[in-house]
Design an enzyme around this catalytic site. Structure first.
Site, short mmCIF file in Angstrom:
data_model
loop_
_atom_site.label_atom_id
_atom_site.label_comp_id
_atom_site.label_asym_id
_atom_site.label_seq_id
_atom_site.Cartn_x
_atom_site.Cartn_y
_atom_site.Cartn_z
N HIS A 7 0.77 -1.15 0.01
CA HIS A 7 0.06 0.04 -0.10
C HIS A 7 0.70 1.26 0.02
O HIS A 7 2.27 1.30 0.38
CB HIS A 7 -0.88 0.07 1.32
CG HIS A 7 -0.39 0.00 2.55
ND1 HIS A 7 -0.07 -1.03 3.23
CD2 HIS A 7 0.11 0.99 3.59
CE1 HIS A 7 0.44 -0.98 4.33
NE2 HIS A 7 0.77 0.42 4.49
N HIS A 79 3.90 6.91 3.86
CA HIS A 79 4.99 6.12 3.59
C HIS A 79 4.67 4.98 2.51
O HIS A 79 3.41 5.05 1.75
CB HIS A 79 4.94 5.20 4.89
CG HIS A 79 3.93 4.74 5.20
ND1 HIS A 79 3.05 4.89 6.35
CD2 HIS A 79 3.39 3.23 4.98
CE1 HIS A 79 2.13 4.12 6.52
NE2 HIS A 79 2.44 2.95 5.90
N GLU A 130 7.61 1.10 4.98
CA GLU A 130 7.11 0.20 5.85
C GLU A 130 7.66 -1.38 5.15
O GLU A 130 7.07 -1.59 4.13
CB GLU A 130 5.78 0.29 6.11
CG GLU A 130 4.93 -0.89 6.86
CD GLU A 130 3.88 -0.59 7.18
OE1 GLU A 130 2.80 0.19 6.39
OE2 GLU A 130 3.10 -1.25 8.11
#
Ligand code: CO
Length: 134
Positions: A7, A79, A130
């Protein structure tokens, strides 16, 4: 090591307005808001055919994204999340290359109940990364 883009997370000042934008203007499938008090965020997921967009809004005064929103009042990309098969192996490899893992350097259970870690943006071209074990 690196797998799919899981994502892209965008911090937004108004979750309802942002959800509407993706739903009505772009015709995307959008989840209901989910409060994650332990992470200090409310999230909405936008489903794309090949990935997801995570709309984030601060939850509570101690939210870790509060400062980001103050610095970016119109919202902004926060992010990118890449999938990895084994987060411990990934962490070891990153340590070996001198990359900084945020916090105590160990994977944590993330917003989706899967082990995650965050990498220092200064080590990754200015982007907060991430890694999520899938
Ligand atoms: Co994320």
């Amino acid at each position: 090591m690196i797998g799919k883009l899981n994502h892209v997370a965008i911090v937004v000042p108004d979750l309802t307005a942002a959800s509407d934008l993706y739903k009505r203007v772009l015709g995307a499938t959008v989840s209901r808001p989910v409060e994650l008090p332990e992470h200090g965020v409310t999230t909405v997921f936008v489903e794309l055919p090949n990935s997801k967009i995570e709309l984030l809004h601060p939850l509570g005064a101690e939210s870790p994204i509060m400062k980001f929103l103050q610095n970016n009042p119109a919202g902004g990309i926060h992010h990118l999340c890449y999938e990895v098969a084994d987060i411990k192996t990934a962490a070891e490899q990153l340590h070996k290359h001198g990359m900084r893992i945020l916090g105590d350097g160990k994977p944590k259970i993330g917003a989706h109940d899967k082990p995650v870690l965050f990498l220092h943006p200064k080590d990754f071209c200015g982007a907060l990364i991430e890694l999520e074990q899938i």
